[in-house]
Design a protein around this motif. Structure first.
Motif, PDB file in Angstrom:
ATOM      1  N   ALA A  23       3.373 -22.649  51.144  1.00 11.56           N
ATOM      2  CA  ALA A  23       3.976 -21.496  50.591  1.00 11.56           C
ATOM      3  C   ALA A  23       4.713 -20.862  51.976  1.00 11.56           C
ATOM      4  O   ALA A  23       5.848 -20.349  51.937  1.00 11.56           O
ATOM      5  CB  ALA A  23       2.929 -20.371  50.112  1.00 11.56           C
ATOM      6  N   ILE A  24       3.907 -20.396  52.836  1.00 11.72           N
ATOM      7  CA  ILE A  24       4.502 -20.085  54.277  1.00 11.72           C
ATOM      8  C   ILE A  24       5.759 -20.710  54.606  1.00 11.72           C
ATOM      9  O   ILE A  24       6.897 -20.268  55.166  1.00 11.72           O
ATOM     10  CB  ILE A  24       3.429 -19.779  55.356  1.00 11.72           C
ATOM     11  CG1 ILE A  24       2.261 -18.974  54.830  1.00 11.72           C
ATOM     12  CG2 ILE A  24       4.008 -19.702  56.550  1.00 11.72           C
ATOM     13  CD1 ILE A  24       1.101 -19.065  55.747  1.00 11.72           C
ATOM     14  N   LEU A  25       5.745 -22.207  54.871  1.00 17.29           N
ATOM     15  CA  LEU A  25       6.763 -22.990  55.287  1.00 17.29           C
ATOM     16  C   LEU A  25       8.073 -22.768  54.386  1.00 17.29           C
ATOM     17  O   LEU A  25       9.122 -22.639  54.991  1.00 17.29           O
ATOM     18  CB  LEU A  25       6.577 -24.462  55.128  1.00 17.29           C
ATOM     19  CG  LEU A  25       5.503 -25.141  56.238  1.00 17.29           C
ATOM     20  CD1 LEU A  25       4.926 -26.440  56.008  1.00 17.29           C
ATOM     21  CD2 LEU A  25       6.229 -25.011  57.609  1.00 17.29           C
ATOM     22  N   MET A  26       7.880 -22.675  53.057  1.00 18.72           N
ATOM     23  CA  MET A  26       8.877 -22.468  52.074  1.00 18.72           C
ATOM     24  C   MET A  26       9.464 -21.022  52.433  1.00 18.72           C
ATOM     25  O   MET A  26      10.640 -20.953  52.447  1.00 18.72           O
ATOM     26  CB  MET A  26       8.415 -22.643  50.655  1.00 18.72           C
ATOM     27  CG  MET A  26       9.705 -22.907  49.621  1.00 18.72           C
ATOM     28  SD  MET A  26       8.896 -23.598  48.170  1.00 18.72           S
ATOM     29  CE  MET A  26      10.577 -23.596  47.351  1.00 18.72           C
ATOM     30  N   GLY A  27       8.531 -20.124  52.569  1.00 20.62           N
ATOM     31  CA  GLY A  27       9.166 -18.849  52.716  1.00 20.62           C
ATOM     32  C   GLY A  27       9.781 -18.472  53.866  1.00 20.62           C
ATOM     33  O   GLY A  27      10.903 -17.521  54.101  1.00 20.62           O
ATOM     34  N   ILE A  28       9.248 -19.214  55.050  1.00 22.99           N
ATOM     35  CA  ILE A  28      10.107 -19.071  56.073  1.00 22.99           C
ATOM     36  C   ILE A  28      11.731 -19.550  55.917  1.00 22.99           C
ATOM     37  O   ILE A  28      12.725 -19.091  56.504  1.00 22.99           O
ATOM     38  CB  ILE A  28       9.421 -19.996  57.477  1.00 22.99           C
ATOM     39  CG1 ILE A  28       8.146 -19.077  57.958  1.00 22.99           C
ATOM     40  CG2 ILE A  28      10.361 -20.143  58.640  1.00 22.99           C
ATOM     41  CD1 ILE A  28       7.290 -19.950  58.777  1.00 22.99           C
ATOM     42  N   GLY A  29      11.723 -20.702  55.601  1.00 27.70           N
ATOM     43  CA  GLY A  29      13.125 -21.205  55.280  1.00 27.70           C
ATOM     44  C   GLY A  29      13.905 -20.342  54.402  1.00 27.70           C
ATOM     45  O   GLY A  29      15.023 -20.287  54.492  1.00 27.70           O
ATOM     46  N   TYR A  30      13.151 -19.826  53.384  1.00 26.22           N
ATOM     47  CA  TYR A  30      14.035 -18.841  52.267  1.00 26.22           C
ATOM     48  C   TYR A  30      14.321 -17.535  52.955  1.00 26.22           C
ATOM     49  O   TYR A  30      15.476 -17.102  53.006  1.00 26.22           O
ATOM     50  CB  TYR A  30      13.117 -18.626  51.039  1.00 26.22           C
ATOM     51  CG  TYR A  30      13.547 -17.679  50.242  1.00 26.22           C
ATOM     52  CD1 TYR A  30      14.640 -18.028  49.699  1.00 26.22           C
ATOM     53  CD2 TYR A  30      12.851 -16.323  49.883  1.00 26.22           C
ATOM     54  CE1 TYR A  30      15.397 -17.178  48.439  1.00 26.22           C
ATOM     55  CE2 TYR A  30      13.439 -15.631  48.799  1.00 26.22           C
ATOM     56  CZ  TYR A  30      14.658 -16.037  48.304  1.00 26.22           C
ATOM     57  OH  TYR A  30      15.277 -15.315  47.428  1.00 26.22           O
ATOM     58  N   TRP A  31      13.562 -17.296  54.066  1.00 27.83           N
ATOM     59  CA  TRP A  31      13.910 -16.074  54.883  1.00 27.83           C
ATOM     60  C   TRP A  31      15.081 -16.372  55.625  1.00 27.83           C
ATOM     61  O   TRP A  31      15.945 -15.738  56.103  1.00 27.83           O
ATOM     62  CB  TRP A  31      12.876 -15.791  55.758  1.00 27.83           C
ATOM     63  CG  TRP A  31      12.876 -14.416  56.707  1.00 27.83           C
ATOM     64  CD1 TRP A  31      13.505 -14.489  57.863  1.00 27.83           C
ATOM     65  CD2 TRP A  31      12.718 -13.119  56.336  1.00 27.83           C
ATOM     66  NE1 TRP A  31      13.385 -13.310  58.688  1.00 27.83           N
ATOM     67  CE2 TRP A  31      12.811 -12.486  57.565  1.00 27.83           C
ATOM     68  CE3 TRP A  31      11.887 -12.428  55.300  1.00 27.83           C
ATOM     69  CZ2 TRP A  31      12.790 -11.040  57.788  1.00 27.83           C
ATOM     70  CZ3 TRP A  31      11.912 -11.210  55.599  1.00 27.83           C
ATOM     71  CH2 TRP A  31      12.073 -10.531  56.537  1.00 27.83           C
ATOM     72  N   ILE A  32      15.202 -17.449  56.336  1.00 25.65           N
ATOM     73  CA  ILE A  32      16.436 -17.989  57.121  1.00 25.65           C
ATOM     74  C   ILE A  32      17.606 -18.225  56.349  1.00 25.65           C
ATOM     75  O   ILE A  32      18.574 -17.579  56.569  1.00 25.65           O
ATOM     76  CB  ILE A  32      16.045 -19.269  57.880  1.00 25.65           C
ATOM     77  CG1 ILE A  32      14.936 -19.012  58.761  1.00 25.65           C
ATOM     78  CG2 ILE A  32      17.185 -19.750  58.645  1.00 25.65           C
ATOM     79  CD1 ILE A  32      14.559 -20.368  59.379  1.00 25.65           C
ATOM     80  N   GLY A  36      21.430 -19.742  50.215  1.00 24.42           N
ATOM     81  CA  GLY A  36      21.904 -21.042  49.918  1.00 24.42           C
ATOM     82  C   GLY A  36      20.782 -21.926  49.810  1.00 24.42           C
ATOM     83  O   GLY A  36      20.885 -23.094  49.524  1.00 24.42           O
ATOM     84  N   TRP A  37      19.275 -21.247  49.943  1.00 25.29           N
ATOM     85  CA  TRP A  37      18.207 -22.087  49.909  1.00 25.29           C
ATOM     86  C   TRP A  37      18.349 -23.459  50.531  1.00 25.29           C
ATOM     87  O   TRP A  37      18.025 -24.489  50.300  1.00 25.29           O
ATOM     88  CB  TRP A  37      17.964 -22.527  48.295  1.00 25.29           C
ATOM     89  CG  TRP A  37      17.305 -21.343  47.684  1.00 25.29           C
ATOM     90  CD1 TRP A  37      17.892 -20.311  46.862  1.00 25.29           C
ATOM     91  CD2 TRP A  37      16.046 -21.386  47.359  1.00 25.29           C
ATOM     92  NE1 TRP A  37      16.897 -19.586  46.296  1.00 25.29           N
ATOM     93  CE2 TRP A  37      15.816 -20.141  46.476  1.00 25.29           C
ATOM     94  CE3 TRP A  37      14.784 -22.035  47.749  1.00 25.29           C
ATOM     95  CZ2 TRP A  37      14.503 -19.684  46.073  1.00 25.29           C
ATOM     96  CZ3 TRP A  37      13.725 -21.900  47.255  1.00 25.29           C
ATOM     97  CH2 TRP A  37      13.450 -20.387  46.642  1.00 25.29           C
ATOM     98  N   GLY A  38      18.815 -23.345  51.882  1.00 27.43           N
ATOM     99  CA  GLY A  38      18.791 -24.463  52.930  1.00 27.43           C
ATOM    100  C   GLY A  38      20.197 -24.944  52.825  1.00 27.43           C
ATOM    101  O   GLY A  38      20.423 -25.856  53.712  1.00 27.43           O
TER     102      GLY A  38
END
Length: 484
Positions: A23-32, A36-38
């Motif tokens: 969840a934290i990994l995905m949250g960091i990516g979503y924060w960035i 565009g969800w990456g």
């Protein structure tokens, strides 16, 4: 029944333990890259993909974890069977296969089958697989079929069983799914009360994965509400658009982390360190990303009554937020990331009041959870009968590389060996043994290995409390039994 549910809860702890990191990994990516969800940032794409690789396959993890944890002898064949079970049912009930079986176009297939790969199916798969392992892992077939005897028979029987389950679900699943959608459309006309009813059932259906059916009514364009898309497009009515999302923020950001703290404070002293590690990570994931499964699955089966309280409080939170027209929205989940991002959306209405509501709910969750856990002696993490740990433990009583082998040999001898032992299993800290004759058990010999204690739980059931290294002792006992 309660004991069975508690075993399920403990078995799920293995896959659940990895969820906070995902969840934290995905949250960091979503924060960035939250838009565009990456798609617009390779770093964000890396983090989001890493997290999704786990979160999107949660049903598979449940199938494997439950099959392994619920089998009498923890064996790879059981875990493999859990995977086989899940693959069989999700393939047979996939949209393409259903279209082929019915002889219709894919577009005409019930949308229920698009959601067949859910947590409920994962749990069913794991339970069926573990049952098949317990029943068939020692079956001897005739010589002509001897190759398929024992553990090799388990995946085969699991596949056959899941074909039967798939046939049942082929008819039942669309009815259940469609019924929930119709139910959601009905309660959507009840205003704030309807929002509360939705919140209650949203949480109540989490263990089954059927909450997706309800979500589709309120969050997407199934019944014309489309709450998520309208909020982020700032369309609709201020204070109304977002009412089916806002009430989740106080619960996910504040309520459940407070519940995690309550479970930590009520855990047994010798278990607090282990519980703290899980709850700290799970609580942070809930606050930061809004992913609450690590906390919820930690107690939903071990203490279902407590989970019912949580579902009620979630419904209450959505009712309150909708009643006062406090709104915010999410694209991922109701965590800090989405809350912060939604502040700039013009249609958001008094979103900071959700923080105030959240602080109140944190107090309610903490004291209510703590009271109920202690009052009814619920088996939340760190409180079950099988959770006793010894600080030193038996593992400190014997030194040397083969200490667990020597300890296991003496314990097994004290239990009466092959002539008396009928089955051996283990939980977090104990060997759980079934014997033919309790009089043949030499408790003094077992205690001489330095184990913290022995507990007689039935005329033919005995538990040897080993400590945190019980898995190593259990493995050595299994070797002794297999070699004899």
């Amino acid at each position: 029944m309660m004991k069975y549910l508690q075993r399920m809860g403990k078995s799920l702890m293995l896959p659940v333990a990895v969820l906070p990191a995902a969840a934290i990994l995905m949250g960091i990516g979503y924060w960035i890259d939250h838009e565009g969800w990456g798609g617009g940032n390779p770093v964000a794409a890396f983090f989001i993909s890493a997290g999704k690789s786990i979160l999107d396959n949660l049903p598979v993890l449940f199938a494997v974890g439950l099959a392994f944890g619920m089998s009498k002898v923890k064996d790879g064949a059981a875990a493999l069977s859990g995977l086989v079970a899940y693959l069989v049912v999700t393939t047979l009930l996939s949209t393409d296969t259903v279209a082929m079986l019915k002889g219709i176009d894919v577009e005409a297939v019930s949308p229920a089958f698009e959601k067949i790969g859910n947590a409920f199916i994962g749990i069913i798969s794991g339970l069926v697989a573990s049952n098949m392992y317990n029943r068939f892992s020692k079956v001897q077939l005739p010589d002509a079929l001897a190759f398929f005897s024992g553990k090799r028979l388990v995946p085969i029987m699991t596949a056959v069983s899941m074909i039967v389950v798939s046939v049942i679900l082929f008819f039942v699943w669309p009815v259940v799914y469609t019924g929930l959608v119709s139910f959601g459309e009905a309660i959507s006309k009840l205003g704030p009360v309807g929002a509360g009813i939705y919140g209650f059932f949203n949480r109540l259906l989490i263990p089954t994965g059927l909450h997706h059916a309800l979500n589709s009514v309120f969050w997407f364009d199934v019944a014309g509400i489309d709450d998520i898309r309208n909020f982020w497009a700032s369309k609709g009515t201020k204070g109304i658009t977002g009412m089916y999302q806002a009430g989740f923020f106080p619960v996910m950001m504040f309520g459940l982390p407070a519940a995690a703290l309550a479970m930590y404070h009520t855990a047994k002293t010798k278990q607090k360190k282990q519980v703290a590690a899980l709850m700290l990570a799970a609580g942070f994931a809930a606050f930061f990303t809004g992913v609450t499964e690590p906390i919820e699955f930690a107690f939903m089966f071990a203490a279902p009554a407590l989970y019912l309280v949580h579902a009620f409080l979630t419904g209450l939170s959505l009712t309150i937020a909708a009643l006062f027209h406090w709104t915010a929205g999410f694209g991922f989940s109701a965590g800090f990331i989405d809350f912060f991002l939604s502040l700039k959306i013009p249609i958001a209405n008094k979103p900071y009041m959700l923080i105030v509501q959240g602080l109140v709910f944190a107090v309610i969750y903490y004291f209510l959870f703590r009271f109920i856990i202690v009052k009814f002696n619920l088996a939340t993490p760190g409180r079950g009968d099988d959770d006793e740990l010894d600080a030193g433990g038996a593992e400190n009583a014997i030194d040397g590389k083969s200490k667990f082998a020597r300890m296991a040999a003496k314990i097994y001898e004290g239990l009466g060996g092959d002539a008396n032992v009928t089955s051996v299993d283990n939980c977090i800290t104990r060997l759980r043994v079934e014997v033919k004759d309790m009089k043949a058990v030499d408790q003094n010999k077992i205690k001489s290995t330095g184990v913290p204690g022995i507990k007689i739980v039935g005329p033919n059931s005995i538990q040897v409390i080993v400590g945190t290294s019980v898995q190593f002792v259990a493995d050595e006992v299994e070797k002794i039994r297999n070699n004899n």
